[in-house]
Scaffold this motif. Structure first.
Motif, mmCIF file in Angstrom:
data_model
loop_
_atom_site.group_PDB
_atom_site.id
_atom_site.type_symbol
_atom_site.label_atom_id
_atom_site.label_comp_id
_atom_site.label_asym_id
_atom_site.label_seq_id
_atom_site.Cartn_x
_atom_site.Cartn_y
_atom_site.Cartn_z
ATOM 1 N N UNK A 120 0.777 -1.238 0.000
ATOM 2 C CA UNK A 120 0.000 0.000 0.000
ATOM 3 C C UNK A 120 0.803 1.279 0.000
ATOM 4 N N UNK A 121 2.119 1.212 -0.209
ATOM 5 C CA UNK A 121 2.935 2.418 -0.134
ATOM 6 C C UNK A 121 2.861 3.279 -1.386
ATOM 7 N N UNK A 122 2.243 2.779 -2.462
ATOM 8 C CA UNK A 122 2.114 3.597 -3.676
ATOM 9 C C UNK A 122 0.727 4.226 -3.786
ATOM 10 N N UNK A 123 -0.090 4.102 -2.746
ATOM 11 C CA UNK A 123 -1.428 4.703 -2.765
ATOM 12 C C UNK A 123 -1.334 6.231 -2.782
ATOM 13 N N UNK A 124 -2.306 6.867 -3.459
ATOM 14 C CA UNK A 124 -2.336 8.330 -3.505
ATOM 15 C C UNK A 124 -3.568 8.882 -2.810
ATOM 16 N N UNK A 125 -4.321 8.009 -2.123
ATOM 17 C CA UNK A 125 -5.451 8.467 -1.320
ATOM 18 C C UNK A 125 -4.992 8.639 0.128
ATOM 19 N N UNK A 126 -5.618 9.536 0.881
ATOM 20 C CA UNK A 126 -5.156 9.818 2.246
ATOM 21 C C UNK A 126 -5.325 8.622 3.187
ATOM 22 N N UNK A 127 -4.370 8.475 4.089
ATOM 23 C CA UNK A 127 -4.421 7.476 5.150
ATOM 24 C C UNK A 127 -4.261 8.206 6.481
ATOM 25 N N UNK A 128 -5.107 7.883 7.434
ATOM 26 C CA UNK A 128 -5.045 8.538 8.741
ATOM 27 C C UNK A 128 -3.924 7.917 9.571
ATOM 28 N N UNK A 129 -2.970 8.734 10.001
ATOM 29 C CA UNK A 129 -1.851 8.237 10.799
ATOM 30 C C UNK A 129 -1.552 9.234 11.920
ATOM 31 N N UNK A 130 -1.673 8.765 13.148
ATOM 32 C CA UNK A 130 -1.408 9.585 14.330
ATOM 33 C C UNK A 130 -2.147 10.926 14.275
ATOM 34 N N UNK A 131 -3.410 10.837 13.905
ATOM 35 C CA UNK A 131 -4.264 12.008 13.909
ATOM 36 C C UNK A 131 -4.121 12.918 12.713
ATOM 37 N N UNK A 132 -3.316 12.512 11.721
ATOM 38 C CA UNK A 132 -3.123 13.339 10.527
ATOM 39 C C UNK A 132 -3.353 12.501 9.275
ATOM 40 N N UNK A 133 -3.813 13.170 8.208
ATOM 41 C CA UNK A 133 -3.936 12.515 6.911
ATOM 42 C C UNK A 133 -2.602 12.592 6.184
ATOM 43 N N UNK A 134 -2.099 11.447 5.755
ATOM 44 C CA UNK A 134 -0.887 11.422 4.943
ATOM 45 C C UNK A 134 -1.169 10.647 3.662
ATOM 46 N N UNK A 135 -0.430 10.969 2.606
ATOM 47 C CA UNK A 135 -0.499 10.234 1.343
ATOM 48 C C UNK A 135 0.684 9.258 1.336
ATOM 49 N N UNK A 136 0.428 7.942 1.338
ATOM 50 C CA UNK A 136 1.541 6.986 1.407
ATOM 51 C C UNK A 136 2.625 7.228 0.366
ATOM 52 N N UNK A 137 2.242 7.521 -0.878
ATOM 53 C CA UNK A 137 3.249 7.724 -1.913
ATOM 54 C C UNK A 137 4.101 8.955 -1.625
ATOM 55 N N UNK A 138 3.507 10.004 -1.087
ATOM 56 C CA UNK A 138 4.282 11.199 -0.744
ATOM 57 C C UNK A 138 5.260 10.907 0.385
ATOM 58 N N UNK A 139 4.835 10.088 1.350
ATOM 59 C CA UNK A 139 5.746 9.689 2.423
ATOM 60 C C UNK A 139 6.889 8.847 1.856
ATOM 61 N N UNK A 140 6.558 7.922 0.969
ATOM 62 C CA UNK A 140 7.598 7.101 0.338
ATOM 63 C C UNK A 140 8.598 7.980 -0.410
ATOM 64 N N UNK A 141 8.085 8.962 -1.150
ATOM 65 C CA UNK A 141 8.971 9.868 -1.888
ATOM 66 C C UNK A 141 9.907 10.619 -0.950
#
Length: 403
Positions: A268-289
């Motif tokens: 799921x690290x290439x997803x571009x939809x938001x994921x809730x993590x520690x109270x914040x929305x993150x985009x997995x692909x942006x985190x991977x980048x």
């Protein structure tokens, strides 16, 4: 002599600004802006050291149109060169229209929430630029960009019509990393994981991502696996060459890249939809980048060549029947790094961005409205391209490609 404003501070921007500084008779003032001014300052310092030319730097959020308009009006450039992310194309075009300045980019607009590569958003700006008496040039990189110009050079000098077209993008370089992309990781992975599309029979045919693989022996690199995928120049090439029966885009990937990408997709690290993590929305692909190696840091360790070109089959201009031609460029990672401090993937995009800018500010390419590279005369562009680090060659093949 012209003043230009370059937006973005990645590897492509670094190459483009270095090459502009090497042509002071064309680019008299160079301004560089991005969200992170320290990146601009690093490029400016390298340019100063290598060429002695001063580059002024600024902090700007390219998606903030009023701030962009203020900066453009303050600097008074003849051209804004957009080397930022494709998401920012439309805001920068809006700012150029409001400030009354010409526009150039290297990649078409795409929305943040969908990996959708289409020109219609930018083509819709044609009348606005035309009415304003301004020119916007789309896709002045290598692919898109040089590949489109290669195609039109063949059509001007070798082929009356083009029946089939294949664009081959090979990076034979080794950067020593377990997994790293050669340009912006987010954009690269969005492209690679999107469904493949090719032009055939007057429409686009969609197939699974990375679903078709063939081996090709690239000069200067050797045999490499290449995968059919979608790239935006297929859309513009089909528009301006309506006689084409088929057009495809191919890019090489090593087995290790495919293995890592497959695992990242599966978890799921290439997803571009938001994921809730520690109270914040993150985009997995942006985190991977954010955790992958930055492409602009790979220049020193990358060895080998790129080989990018076009194979076209069609009716010969001289009336001798059907012919097949292969036109391409081979670029050394080491030579690119020695000249500009960047690897060849950045170099092969940054140099055409400089050349396209030169075509516009010198008036060799002109017009009111939004234009693709296919609509311009290929000769002056390719002449300058060869003179400034990307020489090209053309040869006749025995027949059409069989893959």
């Amino acid at each position: 002599m012209s003043t230009v404003l370059v937006i973005g501070a990645g590897g492509v921007s670094s190459v483009c600004v270095h090459k502009m500084a090497m042509n002071p008779d064309i680019f008299s003032e160079i301004h560089l802006a991005s969200r992170t001014k320290s990146k601009c300052d690093a490029i400016a310092a390298s340019v100063k050291e290598r060429t002695g030319v001063d580059v002024a730097t600024y902090e700007i959020d390219a998606e903030e149109v009023p701030a962009m308009v203020n900066l453009i009006r303050k600097l008074g450039p003849e051209l804004v060169v957009n080397l930022a992310l494709p998401y920012q194309d439309l805001p920068i075009m809006d700012a150029c229209l409001e400030a009354g300045v010409a526009y150039l980019d290297t990649a078409n607009y795409e929305p943040k929430d969908e990996a959708k590569f289409e020109y219609h958003w930018q083509w819709a700006y044609h009348d606005r630029f035309k009415d304003a008496g301004l020119m916007a040039l789309l896709g002045s990189g290598f692919d898109p960009g040089v590949t489109s110009v290669f195609t039109m050079w063949l059509k001007k000098h070798k082929l009356k019509t083009i029946r089939t077209l294949d664009i081959l993008d090979c990076n034979g370089g080794d950067n020593g990393q377990a997994f790293a992309t050669n340009f912006n990781p987010e954009i690269n992975i969005r492209e690679v994981t999107a469904p493949a599309r090719h032009w055939e029979g007057g429409t686009f045919v969609e197939t699974p991502a990375m679903g078709k693989k063939v081996e090709f022996d690239f000069e200067g690199v050797g045999p490499k696996n290449m995968y059919m995928m979608y790239h935006e120049e297929l859309e513009s090439l089909a528009k301006f060459n309506p006689e084409m029966e088929r057009a495809r885009f191919w890019m090489t990937f090593g087995d290790e890249y495919i293995k890592h990408l497959t695992v990242l997709q599966n978890v799921g690290m290439t997803r571009i939809d938001p994921v809730r993590y520690q109270g914040k929305d993150i985009i997995p692909l942006q985190f991977l980048a954010a955790v992958l190696p930055k492409p602009e840091t790979l220049g020193e360790t990358t060895k080998g060549n790129t080989n990018i070109g076009v194979i076209a089959t069609g009716e010969a201009l001289d009336g001798s029947g059907e012919k097949t031609f292969y036109i391409n460029n081979i670029c050394s990672h080491e030579a690119a790094y020695e000249e500009t401090g960047n690897q060849a993937v950045s170099y092969t995009t940054g140099v055409p961005a400089m050349v396209g800018s030169a075509m516009m500010v010198t008036g060799k390419w002109s017009g009111d409205g939004v234009f693709n590279m296919e609509e311009m005369d290929p000769d002056p562009f390719l002449e300058m391209l060869g003179e400034h680090g990307l020489p090209w060659q053309v040869k006749e093949l025995d027949g059409p490609v069989e893959f």
